[in-house]
Structure formats: C-alpha cells, structure tokens
Design an enzyme around this catalytic site. Structure first.
Site, PDB file in Angstrom:
ATOM      1  N   CYS A   1      16.593   7.136  24.773  1.00 51.02           N
ATOM      2  CA  CYS A   1      16.039   6.226  23.753  1.00 51.02           C
ATOM      3  C   CYS A   1      16.881   4.957  23.669  1.00 51.02           C
ATOM      4  O   CYS A   1      18.123   5.025  23.594  1.00 51.02           O
ATOM      5  CB  CYS A   1      16.004   6.928  22.396  1.00 51.02           C
ATOM      6  SG  CYS A   1      15.578   5.842  21.017  1.00 51.02           S
TER       7      CYS A   1
ATOM      8  N   LEU B   1      -5.640  -5.158  -4.363  1.00 47.02           N
ATOM      9  CA  LEU B   1      -5.735  -4.267  -5.508  1.00 47.02           C
ATOM     10  C   LEU B   1      -6.454  -2.955  -5.227  1.00 47.02           C
ATOM     11  O   LEU B   1      -6.262  -1.987  -5.958  1.00 47.02           O
ATOM     12  CB  LEU B   1      -6.421  -4.992  -6.682  1.00 47.02           C
ATOM     13  CG  LEU B   1      -5.695  -6.262  -7.167  1.00 47.02           C
ATOM     14  CD1 LEU B   1      -6.462  -6.898  -8.315  1.00 47.02           C
ATOM     15  CD2 LEU B   1      -4.268  -5.956  -7.575  1.00 47.02           C
TER      16      LEU B   1
ATOM     17  N   GLY C   1       0.794  -1.219   0.000  1.00 47.93           N
ATOM     18  CA  GLY C   1       0.000   0.000   0.000  1.00 47.93           C
ATOM     19  C   GLY C   1       0.824   1.265   0.000  1.00 47.93           C
ATOM     20  O   GLY C   1       0.526   2.206  -0.741  1.00 47.93           O
TER      21      GLY C   1
ATOM     22  N   CYS D   1      -3.344  -3.833   8.570  1.00 47.60           N
ATOM     23  CA  CYS D   1      -4.472  -3.519   7.672  1.00 47.60           C
ATOM     24  C   CYS D   1      -5.373  -4.723   7.428  1.00 47.60           C
ATOM     25  O   CYS D   1      -6.587  -4.567   7.253  1.00 47.60           O
ATOM     26  CB  CYS D   1      -3.945  -2.984   6.350  1.00 47.60           C
ATOM     27  SG  CYS D   1      -3.192  -1.350   6.478  1.00 47.60           S
TER      28      CYS D   1
ATOM     29  N   ASP E   1       4.704  -3.344   7.526  1.00 45.84           N
ATOM     30  CA  ASP E   1       3.389  -3.462   8.160  1.00 45.84           C
ATOM     31  C   ASP E   1       3.470  -4.215   9.482  1.00 45.84           C
ATOM     32  O   ASP E   1       2.465  -4.716   9.980  1.00 45.84           O
ATOM     33  CB  ASP E   1       2.392  -4.142   7.224  1.00 45.84           C
ATOM     34  CG  ASP E   1       2.795  -5.575   6.878  1.00 45.84           C
ATOM     35  OD1 ASP E   1       3.888  -6.008   7.310  1.00 45.84           O
ATOM     36  OD2 ASP E   1       2.016  -6.253   6.181  1.00 45.84           O
ATOM     37  N   ASN E   2       4.690  -4.301  10.067  1.00 46.66           N
ATOM     38  CA  ASN E   2       4.826  -4.993  11.348  1.00 46.66           C
ATOM     39  C   ASN E   2       5.981  -4.383  12.135  1.00 46.66           C
ATOM     40  O   ASN E   2       6.917  -3.806  11.567  1.00 46.66           O
ATOM     41  CB  ASN E   2       5.038  -6.495  11.138  1.00 46.66           C
ATOM     42  CG  ASN E   2       6.320  -6.802  10.388  1.00 46.66           C
ATOM     43  OD1 ASN E   2       7.396  -6.873  10.975  1.00 46.66           O
ATOM     44  ND2 ASN E   2       6.218  -6.974   9.063  1.00 46.66           N
TER      45      ASN E   2
ATOM     46  N   ARG F   1      -5.888  -0.892  -2.974  1.00 41.23           N
ATOM     47  CA  ARG F   1      -4.985   0.114  -2.423  1.00 41.23           C
ATOM     48  C   ARG F   1      -3.557  -0.006  -2.958  1.00 41.23           C
ATOM     49  O   ARG F   1      -2.811   0.982  -2.942  1.00 41.23           O
ATOM     50  CB  ARG F   1      -4.953   0.004  -0.895  1.00 41.23           C
ATOM     51  CG  ARG F   1      -4.320  -1.265  -0.372  1.00 41.23           C
ATOM     52  CD  ARG F   1      -4.593  -1.499   1.104  1.00 41.23           C
ATOM     53  NE  ARG F   1      -3.900  -2.695   1.608  1.00 41.23           N
ATOM     54  CZ  ARG F   1      -4.299  -3.932   1.394  1.00 41.23           C
ATOM     55  NH1 ARG F   1      -5.389  -4.171   0.669  1.00 41.23           N
ATOM     56  NH2 ARG F   1      -3.627  -4.958   1.884  1.00 41.23           N
TER      57      ARG F   1
ATOM     58  N   CYS G   1      12.440   6.598  19.468  1.00 38.91           N
ATOM     59  CA  CYS G   1      12.070   7.748  20.303  1.00 38.91           C
ATOM     60  C   CYS G   1      10.547   7.884  20.327  1.00 38.91           C
ATOM     61  O   CYS G   1       9.966   8.355  21.307  1.00 38.91           O
ATOM     62  CB  CYS G   1      12.683   9.039  19.763  1.00 38.91           C
ATOM     63  SG  CYS G   1      14.484   9.125  19.862  1.00 38.91           S
TER      64      CYS G   1
END
Length: 389
Positions: free
Chosen positions: A366, A190, A160, A309, A249-250, A192, A295
C-alpha cells in the site's frame, strides 16, 4: 380467612424471611467477594453511594440482575435509603433463585452515619437524567459516560454524513465535537443534511450545525473551523482528537485525511454515499492489522467514475443511514466496545435493503501504510490527486 397484612406487618413478615445485616457487616462481606447492590434510583445516588457498590435501580433489578450476576450462590447484600425497599428487592431475588441474599438495615442513611466509605458520582444530576437510558447499559455505566464526556471527535464535513453523525454523537454525550467545513447551507442540502434548517440557508454550515447541536445538548463543547481542509492545515485541525469521522465528498480530502490519520495514529471512521448505496469502514492506525483507506483505493479513480452527490444525486435518507453507522463505530471506538469495522467494508444497498460485508486486508505494498511507503508531504498528496483526476 387470615387478616390482610398492613404495611408494618408485611415488612415484619419479610424480616422473618430475609436476613438483615448491618452496614459494617455488608462492607466486610463485600471485602470477601460479596456483591453490594444499591437499589435506589439514579437521582438518589447523586449524593453518593457505598464504595464499589453496583447501582441497579429497584424498578429494573429483576430485569437486569442476571446480566450483572449469574452466580446464584454469591452473597448479595441490597441497600436502599432506609432499609425497606431493599427488603422487597431481596425477596424478589430469593424468588429468582439467589440463595444468599440479605438487606442492609438502615440503608444508606445508616451507612453514612457510621462513616463507612462512600463514592461520589462522576456525573451531575443533569447528566444522570440526560443519559439515563445509556447509563443503564452495564457496558457503559457512569465510567463509560465519563469517558465519552472527556472524548474529542473531529468531523470533516457538516453535510449529509456529518449531520446525523454529529447529532447522535452530541446526544450520546461526547465532550467535544470539532466541525470542519467551508461551505454554506443551500436549500438543496436540506433533504439530506438534517442538522440544518430552512431559516439558516446562506449561513456557514459549521455555525448552522453548532446552533442545532447546542440546542440538542448544551453540555457538549462545539469547536468550528470554517475553512477548507488543505495540505497546510490538515494536521493542525486533526491533532488532539480521539476519533476522526470522515464526511468528505472528494478524493483529495480523503487522501489528506488518510495521511494525517496514519501520522497522528488517529482512527478514521470512513463513510461514502452515492445514489442509492453507501459504505462504511474503520481504518485504525493504532492496530498493526488494520488496512488504511489507500489499501482500498491506492489511487483516485477518474472523476467520471466517482461523481459526487451534486453530480450523481443521492436518496435523501441514505446519508442518514451511513452517518448513523459512522456514529455507532465512533462510540464503539471511544468506549472500547464490540468489534469495530476494522478489516471489513460494510456496503449498504437501499433499494434491495441489503447489507453486504467485504473483508479488507492490509496491503503490504500500500502506498499509504505499506512497509515501503514513504511520506513525502501533504502537498505531494494534493498534486497526486489532482493529476489522477
């Protein structure tokens, strides 16, 4: 009533009002701080242009001269192919209030005949035509386009976010795009992931994306890695690039990207989407004031609080907006233009059609980039993410 002017009498009348100089005189004036403008069209300048001349096509001269030169008292010499269009152009500048304007007699043809210095263009005819609108931006021009042509951008994910980012980076003329993804095209992608097509369902996403990108711009080199980002390959896949576009996406992949970005001093353009909202930022380890991804997220949230998603759903156009913003930030980084999103998190709400900006500061504590942070290996990062999930 006076007789209408024909072409020759009209040019003659212009020569009475507009000073003409020889190419040698124009070169001498340029050496003393004057401005030499080549008003020929872009395609005409592919055979060469006077050294250090500003290329500004006749059709755009009046529209863009004030961006190129604000000092109306600076000496300006205009040059065309033979010395006629430059007379017309000079008259226009005089009407606009420029007070020291001249036309180079004989134009570029005489310039070459007299053996005066010439610069060869860095771009060929195809590139000049393909990137014509971008080349007309004073902040880019041929030098900037050449910079893009030598740049290498790596994109994690051909989904995406990677789809619009890759398409626009290829269209802009980035020299090499490296795509990393181990997934295949599914019909549910398809709505997106616009780089793919129904006929390529079942094909590896990297190969499907390569087909689309080469069709859009065959000048761009597409390198594909049909493999999953892991601890044992992350540095190998990312090394040697100028900018990283994060379409992960992870969380394990993002934490691996962050660690490698810090170690390789590779700027990372972050993007994420969920349902109807998205966010974008830039983490640039070359800058001492830049925060990193950790951070923002020191440790991964529980999986229930951060569904992907496929679990939560997403409005099809949303990744297009965020991916386009990522491509914009990548181009700015490559060209050194504007103010990047370093230190800022840009949130987008599609339902309210609002952008909201949050300041991000570097966290001295951090675990990724803090003063006491210690890199213990990519395998430890994978285990840490697995335990947090």
């Amino acid at each position: 009533m006076s007789e209408p002017l024909n072409r020759d009498s009209w040019l003659g009348a212009l020569r009475e009002r507009i000073p003409e100089v020889t190419p040698a005189q124009a070169l001498a004036a340029q050496a003393q701080g004057g401005l030499l403008i080549d008003v020929r069209e872009d395609a005409e300048r592919t055979s060469g242009t006077p050294a250090n001349a500003l290329g500004l096509s006749r059709g755009f001269l009046e529209l863009r001269i004030e961006q190129a030169e604000t000092d109306r008292d600076r000496p300006i010499a205009l040059l065309c192919g033979s010395g006629q269009r430059s007379l017309l152009a000079a008259e226009s500048l005089v009407r606009m209030g420029y007070r020291q304007v001249s036309s180079v007699a004989g134009g570029f043809g005489r310039w070459k005949t007299e053996g005066l210095p010439i610069s060869q263009p860095t771009l060929d005819v195809d590139a000049i035509q393909r990137y014509a609108r971008q080349l007309r931006l004073a902040q880019i021009g041929e030098a900037g386009q050449a910079t893009l042509g030598s740049a290498k951008v790596v994109l994690l994910g051909a989904g995406g976010l990677g789809s619009p980012a890759a398409l626009y980076l290829a269209a802009a003329g980035v020299g090499q795009l490296t795509l990393i993804d181990d997934d295949v095209v599914e019909r549910s992608n398809l709505h997106r992931q616009i780089i793919h097509a129904d006929a390529r369902v079942g094909m590896a996403k990297t190969e499907s994306a390569r087909i689309a990108l080469q069709a859009l711009n065959p000048r761009v080199r597409i390198v594909i890695h049909n493999e999953r980002l892991q601890a044992d390959n992350v540095e190998r896949l990312l090394a040697g690039h100028d900018v990283l576009v994060d379409g992960a996406d992870n969380f394990p992949a993002r934490y691996l990207l962050t660690a490698a970005s810090l170690r390789l001093k590779l700027p990372m353009v972050y993007g994420a989407v969920e349902r109807f909202s998205g966010q974008v930022s830039v983490f640039d380890p070359r800058r001492e004031d830049s925060p990193c991804y950790r951070c923002l997220f020191p440790e991964p949230p529980p999986a229930a609080d951060a569904p992907n998603c496929s679990e939560a759903g997403v409005l099809g156009v949303l990744p297009g907006v965020v991916g386009l913003l990522q491509a914009t930030e990548a181009l700015k980084l490559l060209l050194g233009l504007g103010e990047s999103l370093v230190g800022r998190l840009l949130n987008f709400d599609a339902l309210d059609m609002r952008f909201r900006e949050i300041r991000l500061t570097r966290d001295p504590d951090c675990p990724g980039c803090g003063t006491a942070s210690v890199f213990s290996g990519y395998e430890d990062i994978v285990r840490f993410c697995a335990a947090a999930g």
